[in-house]
Design a protein around this motif. Structure first.
Motif, PDB file in Angstrom:
ATOM      1  N   PHE A  81       0.831  -1.208   0.000  1.00 37.00           N
ATOM      2  CA  PHE A  81       0.000   0.000   0.000  1.00 37.00           C
ATOM      3  C   PHE A  81       0.863   1.254   0.000  1.00 37.00           C
ATOM      4  CE2 PHE A  81      -3.365  -2.901   1.460  1.00 37.00           C
ATOM      5  CZ  PHE A  81      -4.329  -2.547   0.541  1.00 37.00           C
ATOM      6  N   ARG A  82       1.971   1.223   0.774  1.00 33.10           N
ATOM      7  CA  ARG A  82       2.836   2.412   0.815  1.00 33.10           C
ATOM      8  C   ARG A  82       3.401   2.718  -0.560  1.00 33.10           C
ATOM      9  NH1 ARG A  82       6.570   1.089   4.540  1.00 33.10           N
ATOM     10  NH2 ARG A  82       8.058   0.455   2.949  1.00 33.10           N
ATOM     11  N   THR A  83       3.910   1.687  -1.252  1.00 32.57           N
ATOM     12  CA  THR A  83       4.519   1.932  -2.570  1.00 32.57           C
ATOM     13  C   THR A  83       3.461   2.350  -3.590  1.00 32.57           C
ATOM     14  OG1 THR A  83       4.388  -0.411  -3.044  1.00 32.57           O
ATOM     15  CG2 THR A  83       6.518   0.405  -2.295  1.00 32.57           C
ATOM     16  N   ARG A  84       2.199   1.993  -3.316  1.00 27.02           N
ATOM     17  CA  ARG A  84       1.113   2.412  -4.215  1.00 27.02           C
ATOM     18  C   ARG A  84       0.602   3.798  -3.851  1.00 27.02           C
ATOM     19  NH1 ARG A  84       0.310  -0.708  -8.745  1.00 27.02           N
ATOM     20  NH2 ARG A  84       0.796  -2.844  -8.211  1.00 27.02           N
ATOM     21  N   GLY A  85       1.265   4.457  -2.887  1.00 23.30           N
ATOM     22  CA  GLY A  85       0.846   5.805  -2.501  1.00 23.30           C
ATOM     23  C   GLY A  85      -0.286   5.804  -1.486  1.00 23.30           C
ATOM     24  N   GLU A  86      -0.551   4.655  -0.856  1.00 24.43           N
ATOM     25  CA  GLU A  86      -1.633   4.564   0.142  1.00 24.43           C
ATOM     26  C   GLU A  86      -1.009   4.379   1.522  1.00 24.43           C
ATOM     27  OE1 GLU A  86      -5.032   4.417  -0.619  1.00 24.43           O
ATOM     28  OE2 GLU A  86      -4.690   4.710  -2.752  1.00 24.43           O
ATOM     29  N   ALA A  87      -0.148   5.334   1.916  1.00 23.52           N
ATOM     30  CA  ALA A  87       0.620   5.159   3.153  1.00 23.52           C
ATOM     31  C   ALA A  87      -0.274   5.137   4.390  1.00 23.52           C
ATOM     32  CB  ALA A  87       1.666   6.258   3.268  1.00 23.52           C
ATOM     33  N   ASP A  88      -1.418   5.840   4.350  1.00 27.36           N
ATOM     34  CA  ASP A  88      -2.299   5.819   5.532  1.00 27.36           C
ATOM     35  C   ASP A  88      -2.823   4.404   5.796  1.00 27.36           C
ATOM     36  OD1 ASP A  88      -3.510   6.103   3.094  1.00 27.36           O
ATOM     37  OD2 ASP A  88      -5.194   7.310   3.824  1.00 27.36           O
ATOM     38  N   ARG A  89      -3.076   3.647   4.727  1.00 34.30           N
ATOM     39  CA  ARG A  89      -3.519   2.257   4.907  1.00 34.30           C
ATOM     40  C   ARG A  89      -2.364   1.394   5.419  1.00 34.30           C
ATOM     41  NH1 ARG A  89      -6.916   3.500   0.320  1.00 34.30           N
ATOM     42  NH2 ARG A  89      -9.024   3.472   1.148  1.00 34.30           N
ATOM     43  N   ALA A  90      -1.154   1.687   4.930  1.00 32.31           N
ATOM     44  CA  ALA A  90       0.027   0.951   5.407  1.00 32.31           C
ATOM     45  C   ALA A  90       0.187   1.161   6.915  1.00 32.31           C
ATOM     46  CB  ALA A  90       1.267   1.429   4.666  1.00 32.31           C
ATOM     47  N   VAL A  91      -0.019   2.406   7.377  1.00 37.92           N
ATOM     48  CA  VAL A  91       0.080   2.714   8.819  1.00 37.92           C
ATOM     49  C   VAL A  91      -0.891   1.838   9.599  1.00 37.92           C
ATOM     50  CG1 VAL A  91      -0.440   4.478  10.553  1.00 37.92           C
ATOM     51  CG2 VAL A  91       0.924   5.079   8.563  1.00 37.92           C
ATOM     52  N   LYS A  92      -2.122   1.729   9.087  1.00 40.73           N
ATOM     53  CA  LYS A  92      -3.158   0.938   9.767  1.00 40.73           C
ATOM     54  C   LYS A  92      -2.683  -0.507   9.945  1.00 40.73           C
ATOM     55  CE  LYS A  92      -7.632   2.415   8.899  1.00 40.73           C
ATOM     56  NZ  LYS A  92      -8.794   2.481   8.018  1.00 40.73           N
ATOM     57  N   ILE A  93      -2.172  -1.088   8.869  1.00 45.41           N
ATOM     58  CA  ILE A  93      -1.741  -2.492   8.907  1.00 45.41           C
ATOM     59  C   ILE A  93      -0.540  -2.664   9.836  1.00 45.41           C
ATOM     60  CG2 ILE A  93      -0.721  -4.335   7.505  1.00 45.41           C
ATOM     61  CD1 ILE A  93      -2.514  -3.299   5.214  1.00 45.41           C
TER      62      ILE A  93
END
Ligand SMILES: [Zn+2]
Length: 395
Positions: A81-93
């Motif tokens: 998710f982070r590399t796809r630009g979805e860092a907020d979702r990466a934080v959640k995980i």
């Protein structure tokens, strides 16, 4: 839902489905809960199909229980998710992982590193810094401390805290990574520029010498040392420092010409300038160098001497800038003889337009081109990778 996110979630769904299937086949599933795990997975798929990515992620994370077999899958899911630009979702995980008491120290530190990368990506620099400082202080695992230091250096660089970046990077990271060594020399140049502004030339000089000892190829340090010498009217010293630049990096000769000319002008020493330029020309025929030398010849010996020099150089190395300047010289010559040729003016308009359209510098790392020389590339943020463009249309 954006296509990239949909794709990431599908990949994650397939990976989790594969893992659950394998787990069932090997009979390692907890016999008490197989139905719940599978149900969470299908609930996740259902949310995915209904374009509810947040709830899909929650369901997938719930489907995949955290144990030593799945921790890497969780981390990878977050990183994806982070590399796809979805860092907020990466934080959640990653935060969900970190909350599990079953993690070993090594696993917990790995997740903290990933979480600090998420924070960096989101621009939450304070939170990233706290995590990284703690890892540097407390981790007993050398590679983890090393990576945490690298990320801290990246963070301080982004914040413009040059001294802090230097304190973390020096001496181990500077010795081990070319990119950090190059950056460290530039941080010292930045600190020296601040010292020069606050009228502390002694401090600035010391910092620039340290920059050169860290990276002997740092052209900027010598340009700054020359500027310091110019501040106190030590023009000869400035010229000596500038003339070291070709040994550091020949491509930066065009960058040193303006201060070199300025120092000679203040000394009223046109002949000295010509001697320096001839020495440089013997090493490389940059267009701006040829033009500057031709201008000194024109002042000393007349237009024809300048035309001879430029024609000879153009025969050896074709150059649009040289041709443009030669047309100027022809026009001047014809004007002084009273028979100006309008065709030369027309040609000059074309060469001038072509020159206006070309960039002068290019970043070797990301390819960004432009007119000014950036010591730090504004796009990829790397130090010392922007260089003068050479070739027919360049220098
Ligand atoms: Zn770049």
């Amino acid at each position: 839902m954006p296509d990239a996110l949909l794709l990431s979630l599908l990949v994650a769904a397939v990976a989790i489905g594969w893992w659950l299937g394998r787990r069932e086949r090997h009979g390692t599933s907890d016999p008490a809960q197989p139905a719940t795990l599978t149900r969470d997975y299908f609930v996740g798929l259902n949310y995915l199909l209904n374009e509810q990515p947040d709830r899909a992620i929650e369901a997938f994370v719930a489907a995949l229980e955290v144990n030593s077999d799945t921790i890497d899958t969780h981390i990878t899911l977050g990183n994806l998710f982070r590399t796809r630009g979805e860092a907020d979702r990466a934080v959640k995980i990653h935060q969900n992982l970190l909350a599990r008491p079953t993690l070993t120290t090594g696993q917990s530190e790995q997740v903290q590193l990933e979480l600090s990368r998420d924070f960096l990506k989101l621009g939450l620099l304070d939170r990233a810094e706290r995590l990284l400082q703690q890892l540097v202080r407390e981790s007993s695992h050398d590679p983890t401390r090393h990576t945490a230091k690298q990320l801290l250096v990246e963070l301080f660089d982004r914040e413009g805290e040059w001294q802090a970046a230097l304190d973390v990077a020096h001496p181990t990271l500077v010795r081990q990574h070319d990119e950090i060594r190059r950056a460290a020399a530039h941080w010292l140049c930045e600190l020296a520029a601040q010292a020069r502004q606050t009228a502390s030339p002694g401090v600035a000089r010391k910092q620039l010498r340290q920059a050169l000892s860290i990276d002997p190829k740092c052209v900027r340090a010598n340009l700054s040392l020359a500027a310091l010498a110019m501040d106190t009217a030590r023009y000869r010293e400035a010229i000596r420092v500038l003339m070291r630049i070709p040994d550091q990096d020949l491509d930066f000769v065009p960058t040193m010409l303006e201060p070199l000319q300025h120092a000679h002008r203040l000394l009223d020493d046109d002949a000295g300038l010509a001697t320096c330029l001839e020495q440089l020309l013997a090493r490389a025929a940059f267009t701006s160098l040829v033009i500057l030398l031709a201008e000194t010849r024109r002042r000393q010996e007349g237009v024809q001497a300048a035309i001879d020099l430029v024609t000879e150089q153009l025969d050896r190395t074709p150059s649009l800038g040289g041709l443009d300047y030669l047309l100027d010289l022809y026009y001047q010559q014809q004007q002084s003889s009273g028979e100006p040729d309008s065709r030369i003016r027309l040609l000059k308009q074309h060469t001038h337009a072509l020159l206006q359209a070309r960039p002068r510098h290019r970043c070797q790392r990301c390819g960004l081109t432009g007119e000014p020389l950036h010591w730090q590339c504004p796009r990829c943020r790397s130090w010392g990778t922007t260089r003068p463009i050479t070739g027919i249309e360049g220098e």
